[in-house]
Write an enzyme that holds these catalytic residues in place. Structure first.
Site, PDB file in Angstrom:
ATOM      1  N   PRO A  10       0.780  -1.232   0.000  1.00 57.96           N
ATOM      2  CA  PRO A  10       0.000   0.000   0.000  1.00 57.96           C
ATOM      3  C   PRO A  10       0.815   1.288   0.000  1.00 57.96           C
ATOM      4  CG  PRO A  10      -0.167  -1.128   2.118  1.00 57.96           C
ATOM      5  CD  PRO A  10       0.505  -2.074   1.175  1.00 57.96           C
ATOM      6  N   ASN A  11       0.301   2.241  -0.724  1.00 56.47           N
ATOM      7  CA  ASN A  11       0.834   3.611  -0.830  1.00 56.47           C
ATOM      8  C   ASN A  11       2.071   3.732  -1.707  1.00 56.47           C
ATOM      9  OD1 ASN A  11      -1.100   5.005   0.954  1.00 56.47           O
ATOM     10  ND2 ASN A  11      -0.238   3.669   2.517  1.00 56.47           N
ATOM     11  N   ARG A  18       4.448  11.054  -2.515  1.00 53.47           N
ATOM     12  CA  ARG A  18       4.317  10.635  -1.126  1.00 53.47           C
ATOM     13  C   ARG A  18       5.608  10.923  -0.342  1.00 53.47           C
ATOM     14  NH1 ARG A  18       4.746   4.409   1.028  1.00 53.47           N
ATOM     15  NH2 ARG A  18       4.189   4.893   3.161  1.00 53.47           N
ATOM     16  N   TYR A  23      10.962   9.094   0.814  1.00 50.13           N
ATOM     17  CA  TYR A  23      10.978   8.086  -0.257  1.00 50.13           C
ATOM     18  C   TYR A  23      11.574   8.586  -1.572  1.00 50.13           C
ATOM     19  CZ  TYR A  23       7.967   5.699   3.062  1.00 50.13           C
ATOM     20  OH  TYR A  23       7.480   5.107   4.200  1.00 50.13           O
ATOM     21  N   ASN A  74       8.135  -5.509  -1.403  1.00 51.41           N
ATOM     22  CA  ASN A  74       8.060  -4.399  -0.452  1.00 51.41           C
ATOM     23  C   ASN A  74       6.647  -4.413   0.123  1.00 51.41           C
ATOM     24  OD1 ASN A  74       7.954  -2.081   1.040  1.00 51.41           O
ATOM     25  ND2 ASN A  74       9.053  -0.825  -0.458  1.00 51.41           N
ATOM     26  N   ALA A  77       3.377  -0.905   4.693  1.00 57.16           N
ATOM     27  CA  ALA A  77       2.908  -0.951   6.088  1.00 57.16           C
ATOM     28  C   ALA A  77       2.494  -2.355   6.525  1.00 57.16           C
ATOM     29  CB  ALA A  77       1.751   0.029   6.285  1.00 57.16           C
ATOM     30  N   HIS A  80       4.511  -4.540   9.072  1.00 56.30           N
ATOM     31  CA  HIS A  80       4.549  -4.379  10.519  1.00 56.30           C
ATOM     32  C   HIS A  80       3.426  -5.095  11.254  1.00 56.30           C
ATOM     33  CE1 HIS A  80       7.531  -1.560   9.253  1.00 56.30           C
ATOM     34  NE2 HIS A  80       6.655  -0.774   8.660  1.00 56.30           N
ATOM     35  N   ASP A  87       1.898 -15.565   6.753  1.00 59.01           N
ATOM     36  CA  ASP A  87       1.513 -16.966   6.548  1.00 59.01           C
ATOM     37  C   ASP A  87       1.584 -17.345   5.072  1.00 59.01           C
ATOM     38  OD1 ASP A  87       1.137 -17.350   9.236  1.00 59.01           O
ATOM     39  OD2 ASP A  87      -1.054 -17.313   9.165  1.00 59.01           O
ATOM     40  N   GLU A  98      12.690  -9.435   1.077  1.00 62.84           N
ATOM     41  CA  GLU A  98      11.932  -8.281   1.604  1.00 62.84           C
ATOM     42  C   GLU A  98      12.760  -7.024   1.354  1.00 62.84           C
ATOM     43  OE1 GLU A  98      11.428  -8.503   5.849  1.00 62.84           O
ATOM     44  OE2 GLU A  98      10.605  -6.461   5.976  1.00 62.84           O
ATOM     45  N   HIS A 100      12.894  -2.558   1.473  1.00 61.91           N
ATOM     46  CA  HIS A 100      12.330  -1.271   1.884  1.00 61.91           C
ATOM     47  C   HIS A 100      13.182  -0.163   1.299  1.00 61.91           C
ATOM     48  CE1 HIS A 100       9.619  -3.239   4.636  1.00 61.91           C
ATOM     49  NE2 HIS A 100      10.644  -4.006   5.000  1.00 61.91           N
ATOM     50  N   ILE A 101      12.509   0.899   0.893  1.00 66.99           N
ATOM     51  CA  ILE A 101      13.200   2.070   0.346  1.00 66.99           C
ATOM     52  C   ILE A 101      13.915   2.805   1.481  1.00 66.99           C
ATOM     53  CG2 ILE A 101      12.830   4.304  -0.788  1.00 66.99           C
ATOM     54  CD1 ILE A 101      10.319   2.883  -2.128  1.00 66.99           C
ATOM     55  N   SER A 102      13.176   3.046   2.560  1.00 65.76           N
ATOM     56  CA  SER A 102      13.769   3.682   3.736  1.00 65.76           C
ATOM     57  C   SER A 102      14.356   2.591   4.639  1.00 65.76           C
ATOM     58  CB  SER A 102      12.690   4.465   4.494  1.00 65.76           C
ATOM     59  OG  SER A 102      11.728   3.565   5.039  1.00 65.76           O
ATOM     60  N   ARG A 107      13.452   4.581  11.954  1.00 66.97           N
ATOM     61  CA  ARG A 107      12.263   5.437  11.962  1.00 66.97           C
ATOM     62  C   ARG A 107      11.416   5.167  13.211  1.00 66.97           C
ATOM     63  NH1 ARG A 107       9.447   4.952   6.346  1.00 66.97           N
ATOM     64  NH2 ARG A 107       8.342   6.777   7.183  1.00 66.97           N
TER      65      ARG A 107
END
Ligand code: DQA
Length: 144
Positions: A10-11, A18, A23, A74, A77, A80, A87, A98, A100-102, A107
């Site tokens: 998402p996002n 954004r 990002y 990626n 959210a 988390h 699963d 996995e 992540h950009i950040s 954070r």
């Protein structure tokens, strides 16, 4: 040619507009182009997808498991808190990285937990869009 799915939660479709301080200024379209170009260089047929829908993302992870397709993911959210996604990833039949950009560990506290990290092959975070490039390289090498 080996297929790889690059799946985004998402996002991430809103990259560019954004939180550019977190990002970056490049768009999701730019990310797609980078992943496709990286794939071409590595001899991988890369397909990039994005969804804001947890059920759709879970369905794509099932598709990858059934087809033995490696995944760069990626989870955004969902990282988390989505036990459903975790699963699904547990059923993987090929490497799943996995990304992540950040760097979520640098954070807010709620981002320090990844419920999917333990069932991924590995995690790459904090390198901007390069996190995806590094993940695709890892998959290309894991395959060879
Ligand atoms: C993210 C980090 C997550 O904490 C966040 O919810 C995202 C993006 C990243 O790529 O840095 O949406 O996965």
């Amino acid at each position: 040619m080996r297929s790889v799915l690059v799946l985004n939660g998402p996002n991430l479709g809103r990259l560019g507009s954004r939180e550019p301080d977190v990002y970056g200024a490049l768009s999701f379209k730019d990310l797609v182009a980078l992943c496709e170009e990286t794939g071409r260089g590595l001899g991988l047929a890369v397909e990039v997808r994005q969804t804001d829908d947890e059920a759709e993302l879970v369905k794509w992870i099932h598709e990858a498991a059934d087809g033995r397709v490696p995944v760069v993911l990626n989870p955004a959210a969902f990282t988390h808190y989505s036990y459903a996604l975790r699963d699904a990833i547990s059923q993987r039949t090929a490497p799943l990285v996995e990304v992540h950009i950040s760097n979520p560990s640098a954070r807010e506290e709620f981002r320090h937990t990844s419920v999917v990290a333990a069932v991924a092959t590995g995690t790459i975070a904090g390198f901007g869009f390069q996190s995806y490039v590094l993940a695709l390289r890892a998959i290309a090498e894991a395959d060879s």
